[in-house]
Design an enzyme around this catalytic site. Structure first.
Site, mmCIF file in Angstrom:
data_model
loop_
_atom_site.group_PDB
_atom_site.id
_atom_site.type_symbol
_atom_site.label_atom_id
_atom_site.label_comp_id
_atom_site.label_asym_id
_atom_site.label_seq_id
_atom_site.Cartn_x
_atom_site.Cartn_y
_atom_site.Cartn_z
ATOM 1 N N PRO B 142 0.963 -1.178 -0.149
ATOM 2 C CA PRO B 142 0.003 -0.029 0.057
ATOM 3 C C PRO B 142 0.896 1.353 -0.073
ATOM 4 O O PRO B 142 0.212 2.223 0.256
ATOM 5 C CB PRO B 142 -0.796 -0.102 1.290
ATOM 6 C CG PRO B 142 0.017 -0.945 2.163
ATOM 7 C CD PRO B 142 0.696 -1.991 1.221
ATOM 8 N N GLU B 143 2.230 1.101 -0.228
ATOM 9 C CA GLU B 143 3.084 2.340 -0.311
ATOM 10 C C GLU B 143 3.446 2.564 -1.630
ATOM 11 O O GLU B 143 2.822 2.832 -2.639
ATOM 12 C CB GLU B 143 4.007 2.434 0.844
ATOM 13 C CG GLU B 143 3.145 2.476 2.120
ATOM 14 C CD GLU B 143 4.320 2.486 3.463
ATOM 15 O OE1 GLU B 143 4.862 3.569 3.447
ATOM 16 O OE2 GLU B 143 4.340 1.606 4.072
ATOM 17 N N MET B 144 4.881 2.176 -1.903
ATOM 18 C CA MET B 144 5.219 2.283 -3.301
ATOM 19 C C MET B 144 5.170 0.891 -4.160
ATOM 20 O O MET B 144 5.397 0.877 -5.272
ATOM 21 C CB MET B 144 6.734 2.829 -3.127
ATOM 22 C CG MET B 144 6.926 4.090 -2.631
ATOM 23 S SD MET B 144 8.467 4.543 -2.079
ATOM 24 C CE MET B 144 9.187 5.387 -3.667
#
Lengths: 339, 339
Positions: B142-144
């Protein structure tokens, strides 16, 4: 005798380079202006109206350009899609905006570098200048999604901005028009002089022989018919002149009401893949060949495409040095991000 | 007589300021180090291992920090959530990442400024240094959302990066460890000296009387018990000591295995709303009162909270000047963005 031979060769190659400079100019190619006065002259001759240039607006506009709070979510700035470290674009096929929405027409983000010198803005040319352009993505639901009123509310909640707007714009202070005007003034400084400009300005040695060969092909094959002027593009041209665009099934964009489309600038083109309004082609030589087929109705060989690419790389310009701005601190009055 | 009175007042206030400096130091507050040698000493005393500092790594790490191609989509960089223009954070409650996913534990992005001086990294303290930390968000879905292998493939496809990695890291060249190490070296320069540091270093006049009053309350009320050291935080402390956290229904984060949580730094806290691990509180005085109730089991009055806030604002530091980096140009070998 040896000396005479050298001299003759020198004169010949020098003449040929001079001819090429003249030829390039005669075919409509122009160097970048050297200062803001020169910018104004070009804009005037393009019939583009702009407000008075002001260095205070440039500094203010730079902050706004990098400020993600101009988006409804608070996490998308102008620089997200027009990244000044990535040739002024985003390096993806289709612009991604608020809530990870793709541009509904599958449109690719054009570079912001030198965009000020385009005769029109947006792929369908619906804006005449960058101030009008800037208002589009800020408000557009699949981009920054901030209604004009909310943008003004957000900026008005930040005392440092309010002070600057008053100093620059007087009584009108923070308004959506002034926000767009400040951003446009910053963008007006995003000009990238290249070796090609040095060449057009008379420095014959600014381009290598291979680049000169590519330039000659660029002129002779007819690329210059659309990619001309100071931006090698930036004007409206008919869309899909000669043939069916093989990627036209990607997205529903058909140009403006008359089927015209903005020719993208070729400045820094080596840095702004993928190409075309729908970002369908990643390889520059493929893009060159495709344009030959679709727009010119000719077959450009792999060798010639490579040669034209060699010339196009000389259009990669020197970028202005940008100090990353410290943005005004949010206050209790600042409208919260909305997701 | 008048002179004596003045002199007496001066001595008294001067003594009191000197006492406050000593008191602050005795309660565990420390000024920022003045150079990288000083940084190393602090890290050593914290038991944090780091690689050798190198200015070439700083320049390389800066590019990587701003390079959105380290994300799977190509549009999220470290700077997206740790924005150097916004106090080193993102100004939203919950970090938003790849495909617009919220952090699954509703965690708020902490500031990157001075983060190098934290004793541990992440809210649950699971990384001991910033190189280990940097590997987390790059890979996290859910980030990069970029697996380590893909990150190395992407960076290895850019010749300018490859050259720099070889020059700096020799044979190991581009590796995920070296990517993280370069980013950590850049982050090590993100230190923000404030007026509070000048005060701790002996300049009694660096803080106003109101700020000194706030500092005294900060010490006397017990805030300093957790918010101590050079970062006024950055160490592990028990979570929800004294009472039930009224926003604990937001997210499922419960700290580490022992229910401990990283105390956030208070440096630049006035710039990094919203507050707490879940970004639940936007107003700094509310956050101060909440911490009094939850962690200290005391009621902090509105007036005292305001006074402590006045002190905390003196922790807003001078940010290093960052020239926005020009990033290496993508090549035909560069893995395409994935959506």
């Amino acid at each position: 005798m040896r000396f005479l031979l050298f001299a003759a060769i020198f004169v010949a190659s020098s003449l040929s380079a001079m001819n090429l400079i003249d030829e390039a100019k005669n075919s409509g190619l122009k160097p970048l202006p050297k200062d803001q006065k020169g910018v104004e002259e070009i804009l005037k001759s393009n019939g583009v109206k702009v407000s008075q240039f002001d260095l205070r607006k440039v500094e203010l506009g730079k902050k706004l350009y990098f400020d993600p709070r101009l988006s409804k979510s608070g996490i998308i700035s102008c620089n997200t899609c027009h990244n000044l470290g990535l040739g002024g674009a985003d390096g993806v096929s289709t612009a991604i905006g608020n809530k990870w929405k793709e541009n509904p027409h599958h449109l690719n983000s054009p570079t912001v570098y030198n965009a000020f010198l385009n005769n029109v803005q947006f792929w369908d040319g619906r804006a005449k200048n960058l101030a009008d352009q800037a208002k589009g993505p800020i408000q557009s639901e699949p981009e920054m999604a901030t209604p004009a009123k909310l943008a003004v509310e957000k900026i008005s909640s930040l005392p440092e901005y309010v002070k600057e707007f008053k100093q620059i714009y007087g009584k009108s202070g923070v308004s959506f028009d002034n926000i767009a005007d400040a951003i446009a003034n910053f963008e007006r400084t995003l000009i990238t002089p290249s070796r090609f400009d040095a060449f057009l300005n008379g420095d014959e040695k600014a381009l290598s022989n291979d680049e000169k060969k590519g330039l000659r092909l660029f002129i002779d094959k007819g690329c210059v018919a659309c990619h001309n002027g100071v931006n090698l593009g930036g004007n409206m041209q008919p869309f899909e002149v000669a043939g069916k665009y093989k990627f036209s099934n990607l997205g529903d964009f058909k140009g403006d009401a008359n089927g015209m489309v903005k020719t993208p600038t070729l400045r820094n083109v080596a840095e702004t893949a993928p190409y075309f309004h729908n970002g369908a082609i990643w390889k520059l030589t493929d893009a060159i060949k495709e344009m030959g087929s679709v727009q010119l109705g000719i077959n450009i060989s792999n060798k010639d495409a490579k040669s034209i690419e060699t010339f196009l790389k000389s259009l990669t310009g020197v970028k202005p040095k940008i100090i990353y701005p410290q943005l005004p601190v949010s206050t209790e009055k600042t409208p919260l991000p909305q997701f």
